[in-house]
Scaffold this active site. Structure first.
Site, PDB file in Angstrom:
ATOM      1  N   ASP A 153     157.424 155.020  68.668  1.00 50.58           N
ATOM      2  CA  ASP A 153     157.198 155.001  70.221  1.00 50.58           C
ATOM      3  C   ASP A 153     155.751 155.713  70.410  1.00 50.58           C
ATOM      4  O   ASP A 153     155.347 156.718  69.846  1.00 50.58           O
ATOM      5  CB  ASP A 153     158.248 155.648  71.117  1.00 50.58           C
ATOM      6  CG  ASP A 153     158.173 154.995  72.470  1.00 50.58           C
ATOM      7  OD1 ASP A 153     157.505 154.100  72.806  1.00 50.58           O
ATOM      8  OD2 ASP A 153     159.070 155.817  73.329  1.00 50.58           O
ATOM      9  N   GLY A 154     155.106 155.322  71.447  1.00 52.83           N
ATOM     10  CA  GLY A 154     153.885 155.908  72.041  1.00 52.83           C
ATOM     11  C   GLY A 154     152.712 155.164  71.862  1.00 52.83           C
ATOM     12  O   GLY A 154     151.378 155.629  72.240  1.00 52.83           O
ATOM     13  N   ASN A 155     152.689 154.051  71.558  1.00 51.09           N
ATOM     14  CA  ASN A 155     151.385 153.013  71.001  1.00 51.09           C
ATOM     15  C   ASN A 155     150.706 153.051  72.416  1.00 51.09           C
ATOM     16  O   ASN A 155     149.342 153.156  72.461  1.00 51.09           O
ATOM     17  CB  ASN A 155     151.559 151.800  70.485  1.00 51.09           C
ATOM     18  CG  ASN A 155     152.194 152.009  69.173  1.00 51.09           C
ATOM     19  OD1 ASN A 155     152.562 152.928  68.580  1.00 51.09           O
ATOM     20  ND2 ASN A 155     152.778 150.844  68.611  1.00 51.09           N
ATOM     21  N   GLY A 156     151.284 152.478  73.513  1.00 58.12           N
ATOM     22  CA  GLY A 156     150.607 152.463  74.806  1.00 58.12           C
ATOM     23  C   GLY A 156     149.910 153.488  75.341  1.00 58.12           C
ATOM     24  O   GLY A 156     148.819 153.666  75.660  1.00 58.12           O
ATOM     25  N   THR A 201     165.039 143.916  71.790  1.00 59.40           N
ATOM     26  CA  THR A 201     165.491 142.687  72.869  1.00 59.40           C
ATOM     27  C   THR A 201     164.909 142.867  74.064  1.00 59.40           C
ATOM     28  O   THR A 201     164.241 142.009  74.759  1.00 59.40           O
ATOM     29  CB  THR A 201     166.903 142.821  72.986  1.00 59.40           C
ATOM     30  OG1 THR A 201     167.532 142.946  71.654  1.00 59.40           O
ATOM     31  CG2 THR A 201     167.470 141.328  73.659  1.00 59.40           C
ATOM     32  N   GLU A 202     164.730 144.207  74.607  1.00 61.28           N
ATOM     33  CA  GLU A 202     164.067 144.360  76.042  1.00 61.28           C
ATOM     34  C   GLU A 202     162.723 144.382  75.989  1.00 61.28           C
ATOM     35  O   GLU A 202     162.060 144.043  77.042  1.00 61.28           O
ATOM     36  CB  GLU A 202     164.414 145.857  76.415  1.00 61.28           C
ATOM     37  CG  GLU A 202     166.041 146.138  76.748  1.00 61.28           C
ATOM     38  CD  GLU A 202     167.083 146.167  75.601  1.00 61.28           C
ATOM     39  OE1 GLU A 202     166.597 146.339  74.534  1.00 61.28           O
ATOM     40  OE2 GLU A 202     168.139 146.146  76.009  1.00 61.28           O
ATOM     41  N   ASN A 203     162.029 144.528  74.919  1.00 61.80           N
ATOM     42  CA  ASN A 203     160.549 144.263  74.669  1.00 61.80           C
ATOM     43  C   ASN A 203     159.901 143.051  75.101  1.00 61.80           C
ATOM     44  O   ASN A 203     158.916 142.909  75.724  1.00 61.80           O
ATOM     45  CB  ASN A 203     159.973 144.688  73.281  1.00 61.80           C
ATOM     46  CG  ASN A 203     160.240 146.249  73.045  1.00 61.80           C
ATOM     47  OD1 ASN A 203     160.358 146.605  71.871  1.00 61.80           O
ATOM     48  ND2 ASN A 203     159.958 146.955  74.377  1.00 61.80           N
ATOM     49  N   ARG A 242     158.192 142.579  78.491  1.00 63.23           N
ATOM     50  CA  ARG A 242     157.042 142.933  78.689  1.00 63.23           C
ATOM     51  C   ARG A 242     155.935 141.896  78.970  1.00 63.23           C
ATOM     52  O   ARG A 242     156.216 140.709  78.862  1.00 63.23           O
ATOM     53  CB  ARG A 242     156.382 143.656  77.601  1.00 63.23           C
ATOM     54  CG  ARG A 242     157.191 145.272  77.225  1.00 63.23           C
ATOM     55  CD  ARG A 242     156.486 145.896  76.024  1.00 63.23           C
ATOM     56  NE  ARG A 242     157.223 147.194  75.987  1.00 63.23           N
ATOM     57  CZ  ARG A 242     156.996 147.934  75.216  1.00 63.23           C
ATOM     58  NH1 ARG A 242     155.450 148.299  74.768  1.00 63.23           N
ATOM     59  NH2 ARG A 242     157.465 149.259  75.088  1.00 63.23           N
ATOM     60  N   ARG A 299     162.385 159.865  66.364  1.00 62.46           N
ATOM     61  CA  ARG A 299     161.766 159.360  67.446  1.00 62.46           C
ATOM     62  C   ARG A 299     160.546 159.870  67.711  1.00 62.46           C
ATOM     63  O   ARG A 299     160.344 161.000  68.085  1.00 62.46           O
ATOM     64  CB  ARG A 299     162.701 158.953  68.979  1.00 62.46           C
ATOM     65  CG  ARG A 299     161.822 158.382  69.597  1.00 62.46           C
ATOM     66  CD  ARG A 299     162.572 158.033  71.118  1.00 62.46           C
ATOM     67  NE  ARG A 299     161.998 157.060  72.047  1.00 62.46           N
ATOM     68  CZ  ARG A 299     162.529 156.030  72.669  1.00 62.46           C
ATOM     69  NH1 ARG A 299     163.612 155.857  72.789  1.00 62.46           N
ATOM     70  NH2 ARG A 299     161.582 155.393  73.367  1.00 62.46           N
ATOM     71  N   GLU A 301     171.386 162.848  62.111  1.00 57.17           N
ATOM     72  CA  GLU A 301     170.716 164.004  62.507  1.00 57.17           C
ATOM     73  C   GLU A 301     169.421 163.446  63.370  1.00 57.17           C
ATOM     74  O   GLU A 301     168.833 162.495  62.913  1.00 57.17           O
ATOM     75  CB  GLU A 301     170.379 165.112  61.463  1.00 57.17           C
ATOM     76  CG  GLU A 301     171.314 165.529  60.743  1.00 57.17           C
ATOM     77  CD  GLU A 301     172.214 166.561  61.527  1.00 57.17           C
ATOM     78  OE1 GLU A 301     171.687 166.750  62.268  1.00 57.17           O
ATOM     79  OE2 GLU A 301     173.325 166.610  61.120  1.00 57.17           O
TER      80      GLU A 301
HETATM   81  C1  IPE Z   1     161.869 151.548  72.006  1.00 55.95           C
HETATM   82  O1  IPE Z   1     160.653 151.763  72.446  1.00 55.95           O
HETATM   83  C2  IPE Z   1     161.466 150.113  71.162  1.00 55.95           C
HETATM   84  C3  IPE Z   1     160.510 150.288  69.906  1.00 55.95           C
HETATM   85  C4  IPE Z   1     160.253 151.144  69.596  1.00 55.95           C
HETATM   86  C5  IPE Z   1     160.537 148.815  69.132  1.00 55.95           C
HETATM   87  P1  IPE Z   1     160.447 151.308  74.003  1.00 55.95           P
HETATM   88  O2  IPE Z   1     158.974 152.141  74.578  1.00 55.95           O
HETATM   89  O3  IPE Z   1     160.670 150.004  74.364  1.00 55.95           O
HETATM   90  O4  IPE Z   1     161.619 152.100  74.753  1.00 55.95           O
HETATM   91  P2  IPE Z   1     161.746 152.653  76.264  1.00 55.95           P
HETATM   92  O5  IPE Z   1     161.501 151.485  77.168  1.00 55.95           O
HETATM   93  O6  IPE Z   1     160.728 153.731  76.534  1.00 55.95           O
HETATM   94  O7  IPE Z   1     163.167 153.145  76.228  1.00 55.95           O
HETATM   95  C1  IPE Z   2     156.022 151.489  70.821  1.00 49.62           C
HETATM   96  O1  IPE Z   2     155.169 151.837  71.601  1.00 49.62           O
HETATM   97  C2  IPE Z   2     155.804 150.093  70.145  1.00 49.62           C
HETATM   98  C3  IPE Z   2     156.732 148.984  70.794  1.00 49.62           C
HETATM   99  C4  IPE Z   2     157.736 149.214  71.766  1.00 49.62           C
HETATM  100  C5  IPE Z   2     156.708 147.861  70.326  1.00 49.62           C
HETATM  101  P1  IPE Z   2     155.069 151.497  73.216  1.00 49.62           P
HETATM  102  O2  IPE Z   2     154.570 150.282  73.261  1.00 49.62           O
HETATM  103  O3  IPE Z   2     156.295 151.493  73.754  1.00 49.62           O
HETATM  104  O4  IPE Z   2     153.944 152.722  73.701  1.00 49.62           O
HETATM  105  P2  IPE Z   2     154.495 153.646  75.245  1.00 49.62           P
HETATM  106  O5  IPE Z   2     155.571 154.129  74.880  1.00 49.62           O
HETATM  107  O6  IPE Z   2     154.209 152.784  76.174  1.00 49.62           O
HETATM  108  O7  IPE Z   2     153.313 154.596  75.036  1.00 49.62           O
HETATM  109 MG    MG Z   3     157.576 153.033  74.326  1.00 49.94          MG
END
Ligand code: IPE
Ligand code: IPE
Ligand code: MG
Length: 251
Positions: A22-25, A68-70, A73, A190, A209
């Site tokens: 998580d955190g790419n965006g 699934t929720e992605n 987007r 995470r 863990e």
């Molecule tokens: C969880 O990350 C899904 C993946 C890493 C693929 P999200 O960015 O979608 O999760 P939320 O929305 O912050 O809970």
């Molecule tokens: C995780 O990074 C990748 C996917 C969920 C596909 P995000 O795209 O959720 O990045 P943030 O959480 O918005 O920084």
């Molecule tokens: Mg995210």
């Protein structure tokens, strides 16, 4: 940082590590770039992590790549993520084979576009004989989807008299999940400083863990995996028992 790896006790490695990448965006935003730029740089972290895990001798590595929720987007982001996925799988199949790594996937794979699905299946087939490590991509995955799906299949078997209700136990339920041939992860990582599970492996992480790091996924490197494993190795996994019982068990 260089000798972190030497501190890892090789006989106490987790067999299976699962990661919520998580955190790419946010990584892209910090650089005044589009979110896709973060996903592209996330691939660097994926390569480093896969390499580090294989070198250490981790047997299973599960990466949560798309939930699934992605799907909800913006369409441009979903499309970009899917193209990146196809491109990366295509480019990396040879490296997976060179390193004896088997690729597999969990999730509602039928919901992927045909091109993505075909590319994935090709890579899965081409790496199916590899045995050093299994890399599991969680794609269009969510735990509630998976458990619901398992319940439907079990209900169908009961309806057809192939299973009796009193035969339902934890092993049977596990065998209907998409992770049926994969041991539960001992550790879940995470990144990005969020403290939640986001519908990932709810059943399978019952005794995992949990390890959270503020690092954004594109910045995650081998040393970060080593730090997570060292933290894991410093913990006492009690499984409901008390310390003294564990000492008796292992002495
Ligand atoms: C969880 O990350 C899904 C993946 C890493 C693929 P999200 O960015 O979608 O999760 P939320 O929305 O912050 O809970
Ligand atoms: C995780 O990074 C990748 C996917 C969920 C596909 P995000 O795209 O959720 O990045 P943030 O959480 O918005 O920084
Ligand atoms: Mg995210």
């Amino acid at each position: 940082m260089t000798n972190l790896i030497d501190k890892i006790e090789k006989s106490k490695l987790p067999k299976h590590i699962a990661i919520i990448m998580d955190g790419n965006g946010r990584w892209a935003k910090q650089r005044q770039q589009e979110r896709v730029f973060g996903h592209e740089n996330g691939v660097v972290a994926v390569k480093e992590t896969v390499e580090a895990a294989a070198e250490l001798g981790i047997k299973y590595l599960t990466l949560y790549a798309f939930s699934t929720e992605n799907w909800n987007r913006p369409k441009e982001e979903v499309d970009a993520l899917m193209s990146l996925l196809v491109k990366t799988i295509n480019q990396e199949t040879k490296t997976l084979n060179d390193n004896n790594i088997r690729l597999t996937a969990i999730g509602d794979l039928q919901s992927l576009e045909k091109e993505t699905y075909d590319e994935l299946m090709t890579a899965i087939n081409e790496t199916s004989n590899n045995s050093k490590m299994t890399l599991i991509l969680a794609l269009s995955y969510s735990s509630k989807w998976e458990i619901t799906n398992a319940m439907k299949m079990i209900a169908e078997k009961i309806k057809n008299n192939e299973i009796q209700p009193d035969q339902i136990n934890q092993e049977l339920i596990s065998s209907y999940l998409t992770t049926s041939n994969i041991p539960d992860p001992e550790m879940l990582i995470r990144t990005s400083g969020e403290y939640r599970i986001s519908n990932f492996l709810l059943w399978q992480i019952a005794y995992s863990e949990l390890y959270f790091t503020p690092k954004l996924w594109p910045d995650f490197r081998k040393e970060d995996l080593y730090l997570a494993i060292l933290d894991y190795q410093s913990r006492e996994r009690r499984f409901g028992l008390i310390s003294e019982q564990l000492n008796n068990l292992f002495n």
